[in-house]
Design an enzyme around this catalytic site. Structure first.
Site, short mmCIF file in Angstrom:
data_model
loop_
_atom_site.label_atom_id
_atom_site.label_comp_id
_atom_site.label_asym_id
_atom_site.label_seq_id
_atom_site.Cartn_x
_atom_site.Cartn_y
_atom_site.Cartn_z
N SER A 225 -25.18 31.25 -6.92
CA SER A 225 -26.24 31.29 -5.91
C SER A 225 -27.51 30.59 -6.42
O SER A 225 -27.47 29.41 -6.77
CB SER A 225 -26.50 32.73 -5.49
OG SER A 225 -27.30 32.79 -4.33
N ASP A 382 -20.29 31.97 4.47
CA ASP A 382 -21.49 31.91 3.63
C ASP A 382 -22.39 30.81 4.16
O ASP A 382 -21.93 29.68 4.38
CB ASP A 382 -21.07 31.62 2.19
CG ASP A 382 -22.24 31.53 1.21
OD1 ASP A 382 -23.38 31.82 1.60
OD2 ASP A 382 -21.99 31.17 0.05
N HIS A 412 -20.76 35.33 0.80
CA HIS A 412 -21.71 35.07 -0.28
C HIS A 412 -21.80 36.27 -1.24
O HIS A 412 -21.93 37.41 -0.81
CB HIS A 412 -23.10 34.77 0.27
CG HIS A 412 -24.04 34.31 -0.79
ND1 HIS A 412 -24.00 33.02 -1.29
CD2 HIS A 412 -24.99 34.96 -1.51
CE1 HIS A 412 -24.90 32.90 -2.24
NE2 HIS A 412 -25.53 34.05 -2.40
#
Length: 442
Positions: A225, A382, A412
């Protein structure tokens, strides 16, 4: 026959109910009302809980009901933190970090197979996981790992990231350096990037690698991320920095965030309300990271900052033109969101939106060509899916050896749920495949 009576002052005494008597016959009128109120309140609470927990999810997502419960917990903590923040008691990020540090399973420090130590590299705090397996004196491979959390959350020392460091060190017989970079809101861009760059350059020094018995030709960088954002940006700088003699062998990016110019890619449109990362939350993370006015959220939401009359983005547009970079199957029915008139002052106030240290997807093609063998993990459900897939295509076009690992049932952050307290099948699969790729290629 003598009629049996009950002392009126013994209010707690309830006559026995015979088999022929119903519940209502054995309760006083007050007690019956109380029972009805209790049942009504219970039903209402159950309905409210179900309403709060339930969100429509596609059937292809991994274990949807478990994800709903997890998301409800996250929203609950976020709501409490937002109230505390609005009242001026504490910053929302501090509330969320407290919850993360205390709700996740605390990892024990060292084990029989992995030695764990906390130290600093060039003034940056790191946690080092060293495998004690293998032959004595044998050189090991290593990974610089950068945790995610929107540049504001998470820690190398707790929960998933501690467990991940231990697992990677053991399974790869490696040295894992997990970086405890400074977090928003105490710092803003480019401080987290600078922390990662300093720590990485320090570790790549020949004398430091020798101290940890690491093979100079087998060092990689990885992150998830926002950590994937930082890993990608630092990998680009290391590739062109002539002062660094030892270069990175691989980079592994887990659902990375790579750009902030288009919040209406197909994945942003498709997954804008998808747990665990909603579109507005991702934009808020960007605004916090760049120290921007929160009121810009609505403008970024509709791409006002990249309107046709905003000349600063003319060169950048081609680098994230998803109508070219994404396969038609992923574009689906979605159309580009392009405003004719926009807000040029946003880019004037936030030049970092065009800075490749913040948005690695904007790097020039000749720089991308110098990057090491790359792994990119993406998830169908995501908002960041297309960031990773556009980077994959740009690296391919630049001639870089790059491999993609896409999860149709993924969301995610799913790899974080390969450990306690929430196991997801896609979390276990993604973690195993990620470690297997590193084992094969590092």
């Amino acid at each position: 026959m003598k009629q049996e009576c009950y002392p009126s002052d013994h209010w707690w005494f309830v006559p026995a109910i015979t088999e022929k008597q119903g519940l209502s016959e054995g309760l006083t009128v007050v007690e019956q009302i109380a029972m009805k109120v209790f049942l009504t309140v219970t039903l209402l609470l159950a309905l409210l809980s179900a309403y709060y927990i339930y969100i429509p999810l596609p059937p292809t997502i991994s274990e949807p009901w478990k994800l709903m419960l997890l998301d409800a917990m996250c929203r609950g903590v976020t709501t409490m933190g937002t109230v505390a923040h609005a009242l001026g008691f504490i910053h929302l990020a501090d509330v969320l970090n407290y919850a993360l540090m205390n709700l996740e399973e605390p990892g024990t420090k060292s084990s029989e197979d992995v030695r764990v130590s906390d130290t600093s590299f060039a003034g940056v705090q790191v946690r080092v996981f060293q495998s004690t397996l293998g032959k004595e004196g044998e050189m090991k491979r290593a990974v610089m790992y950068i945790h995610g959390g929107g540049w504001a959350l998470g820690s190398a020392r707790a929960g998933f990231y501690h467990l991940l460091g231990r697992k990677m060190a053991k399974d790869l017989d490696a040295v894992i350096v997990s970086v405890e970079y400074r977090l928003v809101p105490k710092v803003r861009f480019p401080a987290p990037y600078e922390d990662i760059l300093l720590a990485t350059k320090h570790f790549l020094q020949p004398e430091v690698l020798a101290r940890y018995m690491v093979d100079p030709g087998r060092v990689g960088i990885s992150g998830d991320s926002a950590g994937g954002n930082l890993a990608a940006a630092v990998a680009q700088q290391i590739a062109i920095d002539d002062s660094v003699s030892n270069k990175l062998k691989v980079q592994a990016l887990i659902y990375p965030v790579l750009q902030a110019l288009d919040f209406n890619t197909p994945s942003y449109q498709q997954n804008q309300y998808m747990p665990i990362l909603y579109r507005q939350v991702m934009i808020s993370f960007w605004l916090e990271y760049l120290g921007a006015n929160p009121s810009y959220l609505q403008a970024l939401l509709v791409n006002n900052h990249t309107a046709l009359d905003v000349t600063q983005v003319e060169v950048a547009r081609a680098k994230l033109d998803w109508t070219v970079l994404l396969p038609p199957a992923l574009q689906k029915q979605y159309k580009p969101v392009v405003q004719i008139h926009g807000m040029a002052q946003i880019l004037e106030e936030l030049p970092a939106l065009l800075d490749m240290r913040a948005a690695p997807l904007l790097a020039e093609q000749d720089l991308l060509a110098r990057l090491p063998h790359t792994y990119i993990m993406t998830c169908e459900h995501d908002v960041l899916r297309d960031d990773g897939l556009m980077y994959f295509r740009r690296l391919q076009d630049a001639g870089v050896a790059v491999e993609q690992d896409h999860y149709e049932d993924g969301f995610h952050g799913c790899m974080a749920f390969a450990f306690w307290p929430a196991y997801f099948s896609v979390g276990l699969r993604s973690l195993d495949n990620y470690v297997a790729w590193l084992h094969k290629n590092l």
